[in-house]
Design an enzyme around this catalytic site. Structure first.
Site, PDB file in Angstrom:
ATOM      1  N   LYS A  48       0.856  -1.188   0.000  1.00  0.00           N
ATOM      2  CA  LYS A  48       0.000   0.000   0.000  1.00  0.00           C
ATOM      3  C   LYS A  48       0.880   1.220   0.000  1.00  0.00           C
ATOM      4  O   LYS A  48       1.832   1.308   0.802  1.00  0.00           O
ATOM      5  CB  LYS A  48      -0.880  -0.008   1.271  1.00  0.00           C
ATOM      6  CG  LYS A  48      -1.846   1.158   1.348  1.00  0.00           C
ATOM      7  CD  LYS A  48      -3.113   0.871   0.591  1.00  0.00           C
ATOM      8  CE  LYS A  48      -3.931   2.112   0.275  1.00  0.00           C
ATOM      9  NZ  LYS A  48      -3.480   2.836  -0.942  1.00  0.00           N
ATOM     10  N   GLN A  59       7.303   3.846   3.852  1.00  0.00           N
ATOM     11  CA  GLN A  59       5.901   3.422   3.894  1.00  0.00           C
ATOM     12  C   GLN A  59       5.717   2.135   4.710  1.00  0.00           C
ATOM     13  O   GLN A  59       4.690   1.950   5.354  1.00  0.00           O
ATOM     14  CB  GLN A  59       5.406   3.220   2.452  1.00  0.00           C
ATOM     15  CG  GLN A  59       3.893   3.274   2.288  1.00  0.00           C
ATOM     16  CD  GLN A  59       3.345   4.681   2.208  1.00  0.00           C
ATOM     17  OE1 GLN A  59       3.908   5.536   1.550  1.00  0.00           O
ATOM     18  NE2 GLN A  59       2.241   4.921   2.894  1.00  0.00           N
ATOM     19  N   LYS A  94       5.541   3.334   8.333  1.00  0.00           N
ATOM     20  CA  LYS A  94       4.356   4.191   8.502  1.00  0.00           C
ATOM     21  C   LYS A  94       3.090   3.339   8.549  1.00  0.00           C
ATOM     22  O   LYS A  94       2.243   3.488   9.426  1.00  0.00           O
ATOM     23  CB  LYS A  94       4.277   5.170   7.324  1.00  0.00           C
ATOM     24  CG  LYS A  94       3.111   6.131   7.383  1.00  0.00           C
ATOM     25  CD  LYS A  94       2.837   6.823   6.053  1.00  0.00           C
ATOM     26  CE  LYS A  94       4.059   7.500   5.481  1.00  0.00           C
ATOM     27  NZ  LYS A  94       3.710   8.389   4.340  1.00  0.00           N
ATOM     28  N   LYS A 101       5.412   1.729  -3.081  1.00  0.00           N
ATOM     29  CA  LYS A 101       5.322   3.087  -3.643  1.00  0.00           C
ATOM     30  C   LYS A 101       5.584   3.008  -5.133  1.00  0.00           C
ATOM     31  O   LYS A 101       6.256   2.093  -5.606  1.00  0.00           O
ATOM     32  CB  LYS A 101       6.385   3.989  -3.007  1.00  0.00           C
ATOM     33  CG  LYS A 101       6.120   5.463  -3.179  1.00  0.00           C
ATOM     34  CD  LYS A 101       5.173   5.975  -2.104  1.00  0.00           C
ATOM     35  CE  LYS A 101       4.763   7.408  -2.290  1.00  0.00           C
ATOM     36  NZ  LYS A 101       4.067   7.927  -1.106  1.00  0.00           N
ATOM     37  N   GLY A 109      -2.829   8.271  -4.172  1.00  0.00           N
ATOM     38  CA  GLY A 109      -2.228   9.537  -4.599  1.00  0.00           C
ATOM     39  C   GLY A 109      -0.935   9.863  -3.867  1.00  0.00           C
ATOM     40  O   GLY A 109      -0.578   9.250  -2.866  1.00  0.00           O
ATOM     41  N   ASP A 110      -0.217  10.809  -4.415  1.00  0.00           N
ATOM     42  CA  ASP A 110       0.974  11.413  -3.789  1.00  0.00           C
ATOM     43  C   ASP A 110       1.221  12.692  -4.584  1.00  0.00           C
ATOM     44  O   ASP A 110       0.296  13.175  -5.277  1.00  0.00           O
ATOM     45  CB  ASP A 110       2.181  10.462  -3.851  1.00  0.00           C
ATOM     46  CG  ASP A 110       3.327  10.918  -2.933  1.00  0.00           C
ATOM     47  OD1 ASP A 110       3.240  10.696  -1.718  1.00  0.00           O
ATOM     48  OD2 ASP A 110       4.301  11.529  -3.424  1.00  0.00           O
ATOM     49  N   THR A 147      -4.725  13.379   5.357  1.00  0.00           N
ATOM     50  CA  THR A 147      -3.308  13.535   5.729  1.00  0.00           C
ATOM     51  C   THR A 147      -3.120  14.819   6.537  1.00  0.00           C
ATOM     52  O   THR A 147      -2.481  14.822   7.596  1.00  0.00           O
ATOM     53  CB  THR A 147      -2.408  13.523   4.480  1.00  0.00           C
ATOM     54  OG1 THR A 147      -2.780  12.409   3.674  1.00  0.00           O
ATOM     55  CG2 THR A 147      -0.947  13.417   4.850  1.00  0.00           C
ATOM     56  N   ASN A 149      -2.363  18.937  -1.562  1.00  0.00           N
ATOM     57  CA  ASN A 149      -3.368  18.232  -0.757  1.00  0.00           C
ATOM     58  C   ASN A 149      -3.042  18.284   0.737  1.00  0.00           C
ATOM     59  O   ASN A 149      -3.902  18.623   1.562  1.00  0.00           O
ATOM     60  CB  ASN A 149      -3.459  16.774  -1.247  1.00  0.00           C
ATOM     61  CG  ASN A 149      -4.365  15.947  -0.375  1.00  0.00           C
ATOM     62  OD1 ASN A 149      -3.912  15.287   0.559  1.00  0.00           O
ATOM     63  ND2 ASN A 149      -5.655  16.010  -0.623  1.00  0.00           N
ATOM     64  N   SER A 206      -6.845   5.622   3.724  1.00  0.00           N
ATOM     65  CA  SER A 206      -6.890   4.761   2.537  1.00  0.00           C
ATOM     66  C   SER A 206      -7.265   3.335   2.938  1.00  0.00           C
ATOM     67  O   SER A 206      -8.040   2.663   2.249  1.00  0.00           O
ATOM     68  CB  SER A 206      -5.525   4.731   1.848  1.00  0.00           C
ATOM     69  OG  SER A 206      -5.350   5.859   1.020  1.00  0.00           O
TER      70      SER A 206
END
Ligand code: NDP
Ligand code: 2IT
Length: 444
Positions: A90, A111, A114, A126, A165-166, A209, A240, A376
């Site tokens: 993810k 990630q 996290k 990622k 998204g990123d 976020t 964002n 997410s």
């Protein structure tokens, strides 16, 4: 040589020209020293750290598409499936000209920890491309996204790998990608998150976020006898994460006075005009140079400079290594007490060391910005049960996750004698769960 040092040396040697990946690995492994040293021989024999720093799989592919002039363009696509010990891969997809394998690996590595900290069953991954959505027409963006997914679709899926998204990937891009995935596979499933609300997206994912960043900062302040109320906040970025950090900062009684993009930055002493910011960035996809036409009293400056403004709290929400040692010195000199990272690795190692040495409460990105990926995962849950929850329900869960996360990293830091060192706390707490799952699953 200690096992940690051996692995750091191997990572640098085996992955040349990937400085951001080296930086992320060094930061994590250096904090893990007490954990590893307690079981040095077992860790070395089982090559635990070697397995954690080597991605399970790296996919690199050609992305050809046709621009509006009929010219064929070729970009490079990436997906690094780093670690699936605790759940399907993810993590987001970054679309930015600076993207390369080292950047995606640093993001994928972060990630893992996290996602572990969220307490939810998601592994680390990622992806992205060196495609630049800026200045492209909607048709060009669609052509790129369709081509990108035409290759990537065979490696992702609701139970295998769920991108999101990123930087440069928002609701528009996720929509085009979702449409193409569905067309190729015939599956209507939760393969991407950050989807639009009309086709399986979650309420509060867009805000998550930024909101999560403020929830955890507020919790940390409360545990140190303070609150967000009345604080002056400096924010970088205008995307964002920055936008919804600013929104929640207002809701908690603080005053955010700056934002920035890659060309310049705004200082608005009366507080950033959130409606103007949303209109400029979300609706018009324009530059911050326009901000002054909404707020004549605000200052616009070319280049960088957000960290020179006097404030109580600094929230870097743009990109990696955007806050360096000079900036850290300016923050300390200006009386900033808290730095919480909305972006991934926005603070250089030297700056982080300086801030921590000067008593700044520092929340690292893998903890502070985990609200996005956590929500997410909540979107994945809703897709699995084919239901959608109310904004209030998702937001309350997000807040609970961030508050819990704070207490877990605080506890891990204290357990190893690093009180208030949330870098150590986050790395140790995130790592322990992943290693436990990896060990239980054998040599994988
Ligand atoms: P957006 O694309 O929405 O916004 C990015 C912002 O940062 C823009 O204002 C952009 O300016 C600026 N920026 C990007 N690259 C650079 C650069 N090289 N130099 C200066 N400014 C730059 O992205 P997000 O807000 O989604 O992401 C921001 C950060 O937060 C990233 O580090 C991302 O990895 C991280 N993050 C995002 C999450 C999410 O849910 N979206 C979750 C967790 C972390 P410009 O428009 O001029 O390029
Ligand atoms: O860095 C990140 O955590 C994200 N870009 C969000 C990832 C996600 O899967 O929502």
């Amino acid at each position: 040589m200690s096992y940690v040092d051996e692995v750091i040396e191997r990572v640098v040697e085996k992955n040349p020209s990937q400085p951001e990946f080296h930086q992320a690995v060094k930061e994590v492994l250096n904090s893990l020293r007490p954990v590893v040293e307690a079981n040095e021989e077992k860790f070395r024999k089982d090559a635990v750290l070697d397995r954690i720093v080597n991605p399970e799989r790296q996919i690199i592919f050609r992305v050809p598409w046709v621009d509006d002039k009929g010219q064929v363009q070729v970009n490079t696509g990436y997906r690094v499936q780093f670690n699936s010990a605790i759940g399907p891969y993810k993590g987001g997809l970054r679309l930015h000209p600076s993207v390369n394998l080292g950047i995606i690996k640093f993001l994928g590595f972060e990630q893992i920890f996290k996602n572990s900290l969220t307490g939810l069953p998601i592994g680390g991954g990622k992806g992205g491309s060196d495609f630049d959505p800026k200045g492209k027409s909607d048709r060009e963006v669609m052509a790129f996204c369709q081509s990108f997914i035409t290759e990537l679709y065979r490696y992702i899926g609701a139970d295998t790998d769920v991108p999101a998204g990123d930087i440069g990937t928002g609701a528009r891009e996720i929509g085009y990608m979702y449409g193409q995935y569905k067309r190729l596979t015939g599956l209507y499933e939760g393969v991407l998150t950050g989807k639009g609300l009309s086709y399986g997206g979650s309420l509060a994912r867009k805000e998550a976020t930024g909101y999560g960043l403020l929830y955890i900062t507020d919790e940390m302040l409360k545990c140190h006898g303070d609150t967000m109320e009345g604080k002056t906040v400096i924010v970088s970025g205008a995307g964002n994460v920055a936008t919804y950090a600013i929104e929640k900062a207002y809701q908690l009684g603080a005053k955010p006075v700056t934002c920035s993009d890659s060309t310049g930055w705004v200082y608005d002493p009366d507080g950033i005009d959130l409606d103007a910011l949303k209109e400029i960035k979300e609706v018009k996809r324009a530059r911050l140079t326009e901000y002054k036409s909404y707020r004549p009293n605000a200052e616009y400056h070319e280049g960088r400079g957000v960290w020179s403004v006097k404030a109580d709290i600094a929230l870097p929400c743009a990109t990696q290594n955007e806050l360096n040692l000079e900036d850290a010195k300016a923050l300390v000199a200006n009386g900033v007490k808290v730095v919480a990272e909305g972006a991934n690795m926005p603070t250089t190692q030297e700056a982080t060391d300086y801030l921590q040495a000067n008593g700044i409460l520092f929340l690292p990105g893998k903890a502070a910005n985990a609200g996005g990926v956590a929500t997410s995962a909540l979107e994945m849950s809703q897709n699995s049960e084919r239901l959608s929850w109310s904004f209030e329900e998702v937001d309350a869960k997000l807040k609970g996750i961030m508050v819990n996360l704070y207490h877990n990293i605080d506890k891990a830091a204290k357990k190893y004698g690093f009180e208030d060192n949330f870098v150590a706390g986050a790395n140790i707490a995130g790592f322990e769960k992943v290693v436990d799952a990896m060990n239980a699953q054998g040599i994988v």
